[in-house]
Design a protein around this motif. Structure first.
Motif, PDB file in Angstrom:
ATOM      1  N   PHE A 151       3.266   5.699 -13.363  1.00  0.00           N
ATOM      2  CA  PHE A 151       1.922   5.132 -13.462  1.00  0.00           C
ATOM      3  C   PHE A 151       1.994   3.605 -13.549  1.00  0.00           C
ATOM      4  N   LEU A 152       2.866   3.108 -14.409  1.00  0.00           N
ATOM      5  CA  LEU A 152       2.999   1.661 -14.596  1.00  0.00           C
ATOM      6  C   LEU A 152       3.450   0.973 -13.314  1.00  0.00           C
ATOM      7  N   ALA A 153       4.410   1.582 -12.616  1.00  0.00           N
ATOM      8  CA  ALA A 153       4.875   0.999 -11.355  1.00  0.00           C
ATOM      9  C   ALA A 153       3.714   0.875 -10.370  1.00  0.00           C
ATOM     10  N   GLY A 154       2.915   1.929 -10.251  1.00  0.00           N
ATOM     11  CA  GLY A 154       1.761   1.874  -9.363  1.00  0.00           C
ATOM     12  C   GLY A 154       0.742   0.839  -9.808  1.00  0.00           C
ATOM     13  N   PRO A 175       7.533   9.796 -20.650  1.00  0.00           N
ATOM     14  CA  PRO A 175       8.122   8.489 -20.293  1.00  0.00           C
ATOM     15  C   PRO A 175       8.282   8.290 -18.781  1.00  0.00           C
ATOM     16  N   HIS A 176       8.689   9.332 -18.064  1.00  0.00           N
ATOM     17  CA  HIS A 176       8.817   9.210 -16.606  1.00  0.00           C
ATOM     18  C   HIS A 176       7.446   9.101 -15.945  1.00  0.00           C
ATOM     19  N   ARG A 177       6.515   9.907 -16.427  1.00  0.00           N
ATOM     20  CA  ARG A 177       5.163   9.868 -15.869  1.00  0.00           C
ATOM     21  C   ARG A 177       4.538   8.487 -16.079  1.00  0.00           C
ATOM     22  N   PHE A 178       4.712   7.950 -17.284  1.00  0.00           N
ATOM     23  CA  PHE A 178       4.175   6.616 -17.557  1.00  0.00           C
ATOM     24  C   PHE A 178       4.855   5.562 -16.697  1.00  0.00           C
ATOM     25  N   SER A 202       0.833  -1.206   0.000  1.00  0.00           N
ATOM     26  CA  SER A 202       0.000   0.000   0.000  1.00  0.00           C
ATOM     27  C   SER A 202       0.866   1.252   0.000  1.00  0.00           C
ATOM     28  N   TRP A 203       1.897   1.256   0.846  1.00  0.00           N
ATOM     29  CA  TRP A 203       2.794   2.417   0.894  1.00  0.00           C
ATOM     30  C   TRP A 203       3.540   2.600  -0.419  1.00  0.00           C
ATOM     31  N   ILE A 204       3.951   1.508  -1.024  1.00  0.00           N
ATOM     32  CA  ILE A 204       4.641   1.606  -2.318  1.00  0.00           C
ATOM     33  C   ILE A 204       3.691   2.189  -3.360  1.00  0.00           C
ATOM     34  N   PHE A 205       2.451   1.714  -3.374  1.00  0.00           N
ATOM     35  CA  PHE A 205       1.468   2.248  -4.319  1.00  0.00           C
ATOM     36  C   PHE A 205       1.285   3.749  -4.115  1.00  0.00           C
ATOM     37  N   VAL A 206       1.090   4.160  -2.872  1.00  0.00           N
ATOM     38  CA  VAL A 206       0.883   5.582  -2.585  1.00  0.00           C
ATOM     39  C   VAL A 206       2.120   6.391  -2.991  1.00  0.00           C
ATOM     40  N   ALA A 207       3.287   5.852  -2.749  1.00  0.00           N
ATOM     41  CA  ALA A 207       4.524   6.550  -3.165  1.00  0.00           C
ATOM     42  C   ALA A 207       4.550   6.753  -4.676  1.00  0.00           C
ATOM     43  N   THR A 208       4.117   5.754  -5.430  1.00  0.00           N
ATOM     44  CA  THR A 208       4.098   5.910  -6.899  1.00  0.00           C
ATOM     45  C   THR A 208       3.116   6.981  -7.319  1.00  0.00           C
ATOM     46  N   ARG A 209       2.029   7.150  -6.562  1.00  0.00           N
ATOM     47  CA  ARG A 209       1.052   8.195  -6.884  1.00  0.00           C
ATOM     48  C   ARG A 209       1.649   9.581  -6.629  1.00  0.00           C
ATOM     49  N   PHE A 210       2.451   9.702  -5.584  1.00  0.00           N
ATOM     50  CA  PHE A 210       3.127  10.977  -5.318  1.00  0.00           C
ATOM     51  C   PHE A 210       4.131  11.281  -6.425  1.00  0.00           C
ATOM     52  N   VAL A 211       4.879  10.274  -6.830  1.00  0.00           N
ATOM     53  CA  VAL A 211       5.856  10.478  -7.905  1.00  0.00           C
ATOM     54  C   VAL A 211       5.126  10.869  -9.190  1.00  0.00           C
ATOM     55  N   HIS A 212       4.075  10.157  -9.515  1.00  0.00           N
ATOM     56  CA  HIS A 212       3.296  10.430 -10.717  1.00  0.00           C
ATOM     57  C   HIS A 212       2.771  11.867 -10.698  1.00  0.00           C
TER      58      HIS A 212
END
Length: 143
Positions: free
Chosen positions: A118-121, A112-115, A91-101
């Motif tokens: 998104f893909l990681a999440g 490419p970075h945004r995708f 859950s924390w990893i998912f939320v972290a990917t949302r912050f990065v996105h």
């Protein structure tokens, strides 16, 4: 895991969503006050907003895509008592990917970075759903 430990990533995700809502409003108000856009230009279409306002709106709107599946999964995992340490870490990893996105969306908006964020999440969330489904389906069946 305790309910607060399970829900803390949800609260942080919700805080991100509200922060992006406020950021969107701020960018739009700035554009209106700076006369970068006129109210009639955006009354029926979002296309006339300047890039910073549109980026903020897009970042906000994205919080109602993948995160919806996250919220549903958290509720189901709590109800089924399947939210363990692995679930909370993911859950924390998912939320972290949302912050990065969101951060990429609001700054460089380099696709490419945004995708990648998104893909990681999406992959983390998919893993969470698969683990949850396996734990439910492999568990004991009621008589």
């Amino acid at each position: 895991m305790s309910i607060p430990a399970i829900l803390l990533p949800v609260f942080v995700q919700v805080a991100l969503t509200f922060a992006l809502l406020l950021w969107t409003g701020s960018r739009r108000l700035h554009a209106l006050r700076g006369q970068e856009v006129r109210p009639p230009d955006v009354a029926l279409s979002q296309k006339a907003w300047p890039a910073p306002a549109q980026q903020a709106a897009n970042a906000f709107g994205n919080q109602f895509e993948l995160p919806v599946l996250f919220y549903v999964l958290v509720v189901l995992a709590i109800f089924a008592r399947k939210a363990d340490l692995l679930f909370v870490v993911l859950s924390w990893i998912f939320v972290a990917t949302r912050f990065v996105h969101a951060g990429i969306y609001l700054t460089t908006n380099y696709i490419p970075h945004r995708f990648g964020a998104f893909l990681a999440g999406a992959v983390v969330l998919m893993i969470m759903w698969i683990v949850f489904a396996v734990r439910i389906l492999a568990g004991p069946w009621p008589a």
